[in-house]
Design an enzyme around this catalytic site. Structure first.
Site, mmCIF file in Angstrom:
data_model
loop_
_atom_site.group_PDB
_atom_site.id
_atom_site.type_symbol
_atom_site.label_atom_id
_atom_site.label_comp_id
_atom_site.label_asym_id
_atom_site.label_seq_id
_atom_site.Cartn_x
_atom_site.Cartn_y
_atom_site.Cartn_z
ATOM 1 N N TYR A 155 0.838 -1.206 0.000
ATOM 2 C CA TYR A 155 0.000 0.000 0.000
ATOM 3 C C TYR A 155 0.874 1.259 0.000
ATOM 4 C CZ TYR A 155 -3.737 3.167 1.619
ATOM 5 O OH TYR A 155 -4.642 4.193 1.752
ATOM 6 N N LYS A 159 1.032 4.167 -2.896
ATOM 7 C CA LYS A 159 0.670 5.564 -2.611
ATOM 8 C C LYS A 159 1.863 6.507 -2.842
ATOM 9 C CE LYS A 159 -3.661 4.916 -1.632
ATOM 10 N NZ LYS A 159 -4.721 5.524 -2.410
HETATM 11 P P1 NAP Z 1 -13.215 2.395 1.182
HETATM 12 O O1 NAP Z 1 -14.273 2.831 2.136
HETATM 13 O O2 NAP Z 1 -12.678 1.018 1.297
HETATM 14 O O3 NAP Z 1 -13.774 2.639 -0.322
HETATM 15 C C1 NAP Z 1 -12.976 2.288 -1.416
HETATM 16 C C2 NAP Z 1 -13.734 2.593 -2.687
HETATM 17 O O4 NAP Z 1 -12.909 2.188 -3.786
HETATM 18 C C3 NAP Z 1 -15.035 1.822 -2.814
HETATM 19 O O5 NAP Z 1 -16.012 2.623 -3.426
HETATM 20 C C4 NAP Z 1 -14.655 0.681 -3.739
HETATM 21 O O6 NAP Z 1 -15.709 0.166 -4.532
HETATM 22 C C5 NAP Z 1 -13.663 1.349 -4.653
HETATM 23 N N1 NAP Z 1 -12.837 0.358 -5.341
HETATM 24 C C6 NAP Z 1 -12.043 -0.596 -4.795
HETATM 25 N N2 NAP Z 1 -11.466 -1.330 -5.756
HETATM 26 C C7 NAP Z 1 -11.903 -0.814 -6.949
HETATM 27 C C8 NAP Z 1 -11.674 -1.150 -8.304
HETATM 28 N N3 NAP Z 1 -10.861 -2.174 -8.660
HETATM 29 N N4 NAP Z 1 -12.297 -0.429 -9.272
HETATM 30 C C9 NAP Z 1 -13.118 0.597 -8.936
HETATM 31 N N5 NAP Z 1 -13.387 0.960 -7.672
HETATM 32 C C10 NAP Z 1 -12.784 0.247 -6.686
HETATM 33 O O7 NAP Z 1 -11.933 3.348 1.241
HETATM 34 P P2 NAP Z 1 -11.731 4.801 1.883
HETATM 35 O O8 NAP Z 1 -11.254 4.637 3.263
HETATM 36 O O9 NAP Z 1 -12.917 5.650 1.606
HETATM 37 O O10 NAP Z 1 -10.476 5.297 1.024
HETATM 38 C C11 NAP Z 1 -10.642 6.030 -0.180
HETATM 39 C C12 NAP Z 1 -9.257 6.408 -0.688
HETATM 40 O O11 NAP Z 1 -8.558 7.137 0.325
HETATM 41 C C13 NAP Z 1 -8.396 5.209 -1.039
HETATM 42 O O12 NAP Z 1 -7.578 5.504 -2.150
HETATM 43 C C14 NAP Z 1 -7.525 5.054 0.196
HETATM 44 O O13 NAP Z 1 -6.324 4.400 -0.086
HETATM 45 C C15 NAP Z 1 -7.316 6.500 0.587
HETATM 46 N N6 NAP Z 1 -6.959 6.695 1.984
HETATM 47 C C16 NAP Z 1 -7.779 6.308 2.988
HETATM 48 C C17 NAP Z 1 -7.399 6.517 4.309
HETATM 49 C C18 NAP Z 1 -8.261 6.129 5.456
HETATM 50 O O14 NAP Z 1 -7.825 6.290 6.605
HETATM 51 N N7 NAP Z 1 -9.471 5.650 5.249
HETATM 52 C C19 NAP Z 1 -6.165 7.115 4.592
HETATM 53 C C20 NAP Z 1 -5.338 7.498 3.541
HETATM 54 C C21 NAP Z 1 -5.753 7.298 2.238
HETATM 55 P P3 NAP Z 1 -16.600 -1.107 -4.054
HETATM 56 O O15 NAP Z 1 -17.258 -0.633 -2.790
HETATM 57 O O16 NAP Z 1 -17.535 -1.329 -5.172
HETATM 58 O O17 NAP Z 1 -15.623 -2.226 -3.820
#
Ligand code: NAP
Length: 247
Positions: A155, A159
């Site tokens: 990951y 990133k």
């Molecule tokens: P999340 O709740 O797990 O949601 C991820 C989203 O990405 C879902 O809508 C999922 O769709 C979609 N997705 C996954 N695989 C995919 C694919 N192959 N094609 C198209 N869509 C896909 O994640 P989140 O926490 O909101 O994170 C969103 C972003 O922020 C990510 O890039 C993550 O790495 C980044 N981020 C998050 C955090 C944190 O603390 N949460 C921190 C730093 C960065 P489905 O639901 O249909 O699978």
């Protein structure tokens, strides 16, 4: 931040940060293209909230790992709205374990969704932005891409790769009035961080100068700023939204 008349694409908008980013852009006036991989019900909820805000919305079920599906989505978006102004590469996954135990498939899948997915969508949208001589691309990185995190070699590498990609494309397309920036969230309260055991989450929070996890709104506000004309002279930049955890 007025986004009236703009058209924005957000991947991974069925839940979490992507959903909040989509609603935040729509609240400020943008018509929306929202996509997800599997969670069609979640995407429907996001779409109907966008409609309730009085904005137009196109929902697409697609996998960011497929360049063809990214191309098809952008074509559909352009045919529907006539242009694409803003692209938010938000879709992402984790598959955590220490390096000694990490399977090749875990490495490949995380790089494929997070890094190649960002390449695929950007590659697909850039031709339209290039022609219209306007674009705002915002890539969602992570604090782990800047500082590393044990158990997240795949990951963190994906990133960090997004940051390098962002800086390269910013230099390539600056002359076309296209800005390309990254937002690097710290630990944000979503399903992704809810999956972390309570004790570990408390230990993480204690290390954050702000002494709290971030909210999806904290991230979405930075994305809206970068998407707006207020940020027209900012490109190749990374905004860290992490409560001071890493700068
Ligand atoms: P999340 O709740 O797990 O949601 C991820 C989203 O990405 C879902 O809508 C999922 O769709 C979609 N997705 C996954 N695989 C995919 C694919 N192959 N094609 C198209 N869509 C896909 O994640 P989140 O926490 O909101 O994170 C969103 C972003 O922020 C990510 O890039 C993550 O790495 C980044 N981020 C998050 C955090 C944190 O603390 N949460 C921190 C730093 C960065 P489905 O639901 O249909 O699978």
């Amino acid at each position: 931040m007025n986004l009236n008349g703009k058209v924005a694409v957000v991947t991974g908008a069925s839940r979490g940060i992507g959903r909040t980013i989509a609603l935040c852009l729509a609240e400020r006036g943008a018509d929306m293209v929202v996509s997800t991989d599997k969670n069609v019900d979640g995407l429907k909820n996001t779409a109907s909230e966008i409609e309730n805000l009085g904005r137009k919305v196109l929902s697409v079920k697609m996998d960011v790992c497929s360049l063809k599906q990214c191309d098809d989505m952008m074509k559909q978006a352009r045919d529907t709205f006539g242009k694409i102004d803003i692209m938010v590469n938000n879709a992402g996954i984790t598959s955590d374990t220490v390096l000694l135990r990490m399977k090749e498939e875990q490495w490949d899948k995380v790089i494929e969704v997070n890094l190649k997915g960002t390449f695929n969508c950007t590659r697909a949208v850039i031709r339209y932005m290039f022609k219209q001589k306007y674009g705002r691309i915002i890539n969602i990185s992570s604090v782990t891409g800047a500082m590393g995190n044990p158990g997240q070699a795949n990951y963190s590498a994906s990133k960090a790769g997004i940051i390098g990609f962002t800086k390269a494309i910013a230099r390539e397309y600056g002359h076309c009035n296209i800005t390309v920036n990254a937002v690097a969230p710290g630990f944000i309260k979503t399903a992704m961080t809810d999956a972390i055991p309570e004790k570990e989450r408390e230990a993480m929070t204690a290390q954050i100068p702000a002494r709290r996890l971030g909210t999806p709104e904290d991230v979405a506000n930075s994305v809206c700023f970068l998407a707006s004309d207020l940020a027209g002279y900012i490109t190749g930049h990374v905004i860290h939204v992490n409560g001071g955890l890493y700068t």
